[in-house]
Design an enzyme around this catalytic site. Sequence first.
Site, short mmCIF file in Angstrom:
data_model
loop_
_atom_site.label_atom_id
_atom_site.label_comp_id
_atom_site.label_asym_id
_atom_site.label_seq_id
_atom_site.Cartn_x
_atom_site.Cartn_y
_atom_site.Cartn_z
N GLY A 147 0.82 -1.21 0.00
CA GLY A 147 0.00 0.00 0.00
C GLY A 147 0.85 1.26 0.00
N GLY A 198 2.54 4.84 3.21
CA GLY A 198 3.45 3.82 2.69
C GLY A 198 4.51 4.43 1.78
N LYS A 243 -4.00 9.67 19.75
CA LYS A 243 -4.14 9.82 18.30
C LYS A 243 -5.59 9.58 17.89
CE LYS A 243 -2.79 10.36 14.06
NZ LYS A 243 -2.27 9.42 13.09
N ASN A 261 -8.11 11.90 15.72
CA ASN A 261 -8.82 11.40 14.54
C ASN A 261 -10.33 11.52 14.70
OD1 ASN A 261 -6.56 10.67 13.08
ND2 ASN A 261 -6.48 8.62 13.94
N SER A 296 -7.88 12.27 6.32
CA SER A 296 -8.14 11.18 5.37
C SER A 296 -9.61 10.74 5.40
CB SER A 296 -7.18 10.01 5.59
OG SER A 296 -7.37 9.43 6.83
N GLU A 334 -12.69 5.09 6.99
CA GLU A 334 -12.21 4.37 8.18
C GLU A 334 -13.05 4.73 9.42
OE1 GLU A 334 -7.58 3.34 7.52
OE2 GLU A 334 -7.95 5.37 8.20
N1 LIG Z 1 -2.30 10.36 5.27
C1 LIG Z 1 -2.05 10.74 6.51
O1 LIG Z 1 -1.73 11.91 6.76
C2 LIG Z 1 -2.06 9.74 7.63
C3 LIG Z 1 -1.41 10.07 8.84
C4 LIG Z 1 -1.37 9.12 9.84
C5 LIG Z 1 -1.97 7.88 9.67
N2 LIG Z 1 -2.62 7.60 8.51
C6 LIG Z 1 -3.23 6.25 8.37
O2 LIG Z 1 -2.37 5.49 7.53
C7 LIG Z 1 -3.12 4.49 6.84
C8 LIG Z 1 -2.86 4.65 5.35
O3 LIG Z 1 -3.44 5.90 4.94
P1 LIG Z 1 -2.97 6.73 3.66
O4 LIG Z 1 -3.41 8.13 3.88
O5 LIG Z 1 -1.54 6.44 3.39
O6 LIG Z 1 -3.89 6.05 2.53
P2 LIG Z 1 -3.75 6.17 0.93
O7 LIG Z 1 -2.98 7.39 0.55
O8 LIG Z 1 -5.12 5.98 0.40
O9 LIG Z 1 -2.85 4.91 0.55
C9 LIG Z 1 -3.30 3.60 0.63
C10 LIG Z 1 -2.61 2.83 -0.47
O10 LIG Z 1 -2.97 1.45 -0.35
C11 LIG Z 1 -3.10 0.96 -1.68
N3 LIG Z 1 -3.85 -0.30 -1.69
C12 LIG Z 1 -5.15 -0.52 -1.42
N4 LIG Z 1 -5.45 -1.82 -1.53
C13 LIG Z 1 -4.28 -2.44 -1.86
C14 LIG Z 1 -3.94 -3.79 -2.12
N5 LIG Z 1 -4.83 -4.79 -2.06
N6 LIG Z 1 -2.65 -4.07 -2.43
C15 LIG Z 1 -1.73 -3.08 -2.49
N7 LIG Z 1 -1.99 -1.78 -2.26
C16 LIG Z 1 -3.27 -1.47 -1.95
C17 LIG Z 1 -3.78 2.07 -2.43
O11 LIG Z 1 -3.66 1.86 -3.81
P3 LIG Z 1 -4.33 2.78 -4.95
O12 LIG Z 1 -3.22 3.64 -5.44
O13 LIG Z 1 -4.82 1.84 -5.98
O14 LIG Z 1 -5.44 3.58 -4.28
C18 LIG Z 1 -2.99 3.26 -1.90
O15 LIG Z 1 -1.79 3.42 -2.64
C19 LIG Z 1 -4.59 4.72 7.22
O16 LIG Z 1 -4.94 3.88 8.29
C20 LIG Z 1 -4.59 6.18 7.68
O17 LIG Z 1 -5.65 6.44 8.58
C21 LIG Z 1 -2.67 8.48 7.46
#
Ligand SMILES: NC(=O)c1ccc[n+]([C@@H]2O[C@H](COP(=O)([O-])OP(=O)(O)OC[C@H]3O[C@@H](n4cnc5c(N)ncnc54)[C@H](OP(=O)(O)O)[C@@H]3O)[C@@H](O)[C@H]2O)c1
Length: 295
Positions: free
Chosen positions: A9, A14, A176, A180, A245, A257
């Site tokens: 991901g 990631g 946290k 959220n 998010s 989420e």
């Molecule tokens: N963003 C923030 O500021 C932040 C801060 C702290 C914590 N978080 C937490 O971190 C976690 C991730 O959030 P995010 O913001 O990074 O989400 P995001 O930007 O939506 O990234 C998620 C990634 O997972 C990929 N994905 C989904 N299904 C998959 C699969 N089966 N195999 C491989 N890849 C897959 C998506 O692919 P696609 O490209 O196809 O969509 C996307 O690249 C969440 O729990 C969020 O609450 C986020």
Amino acid sequence: MMSTITVIGPGAIGGLVAAWLCQDSEHEIILAARTPFESLRLETPDGPLQAHPRVITSPTEARPSEWVLLATKAYDSEPASAWFPGSMTDGSRVAVLQNGVDHVERISEWVPSDRILPVIVDCPTERRAPGRIRQRGPVSMRVPRCGLAAGFVRLFDRTPIDCRQADDFATAAWRKLCINAAGAVNALTLEPAGVAHDSEAARLMRLIVEEAAAVGRAEGANLADDIADEVVAIYREQPPDAVNSLHADRLTGGPTEIDLRNGIVVQRGAAHGIPTPCNDMAVALLKVKRVLATG
Ligand SMILES: NC(=O)c1ccc[n+]([C@@H]2O[C@H](COP(=O)([O-])OP(=O)(O)OC[C@H]3O[C@@H](n4cnc5c(N)ncnc54)[C@H](OP(=O)(O)O)[C@@H]3O)[C@@H](O)[C@H]2O)c1
């Protein structure tokens, strides 16, 4: 010794973590992606970082890895679990870089509990396109003190990511979660962080956080009496156009989420006999499906 790390991901979190880990030649980074891309570009507050890790899009291409970092949204954990068999051997460990307080339960269906490390990530980060990430501040990560923690923390020794074992992980995770949970106000009003300057929006944020904190304390977290004011101040200090998010997911019309945020406050609150009406309402409203009139 070189360690292989698979990041499942490579979105905002990631991609951010992978881009930093790629700067260390001691690691071989594999990105297990749903949507393919050529390279990673991370805009940091100090300038851009470029990285060219191996990107794979089929679990048949997975390779055994010392660490697997799960960084999909929580609602994508089940399809993402298809990457585990090819990425894991007996010694592999899985770090769950997702929000919430139930990381271990969330993936213990596919990975033995004693190999799962929950990680609380703090850094506002946005994905602008596949492989294109914007880091909007310093990154911190907290993990519980346990047998897996030191090895994970060491992965980030040569990066600016502040990754540490938390003396009191329950408090870190619930704090946290309080932050959220307040973000439901943004998702409901479709207004970014700046809405916290509105006194009524801030009042609702405080009520949501007070309920979440009461449940967190019942779960053993040591949360300050003024955490609700602290959370509102955190939103007010963010760039006024910052989109959390939950809000971002609502804008796309896809899943959110909400269950692991306000939903878990309601669920654990019920178990402790603590009323959580504001969180309950936020969950119900954010789950309402649009019904199109017919005929
Ligand atoms: N963003 C923030 O500021 C932040 C801060 C702290 C914590 N978080 C937490 O971190 C976690 C991730 O959030 P995010 O913001 O990074 O989400 P995001 O930007 O939506 O990234 C998620 C990634 O997972 C990929 N994905 C989904 N299904 C998959 C699969 N089966 N195999 C491989 N890849 C897959 C998506 O692919 P696609 O490209 O196809 O969509 C996307 O690249 C969440 O729990 C969020 O609450 C986020």
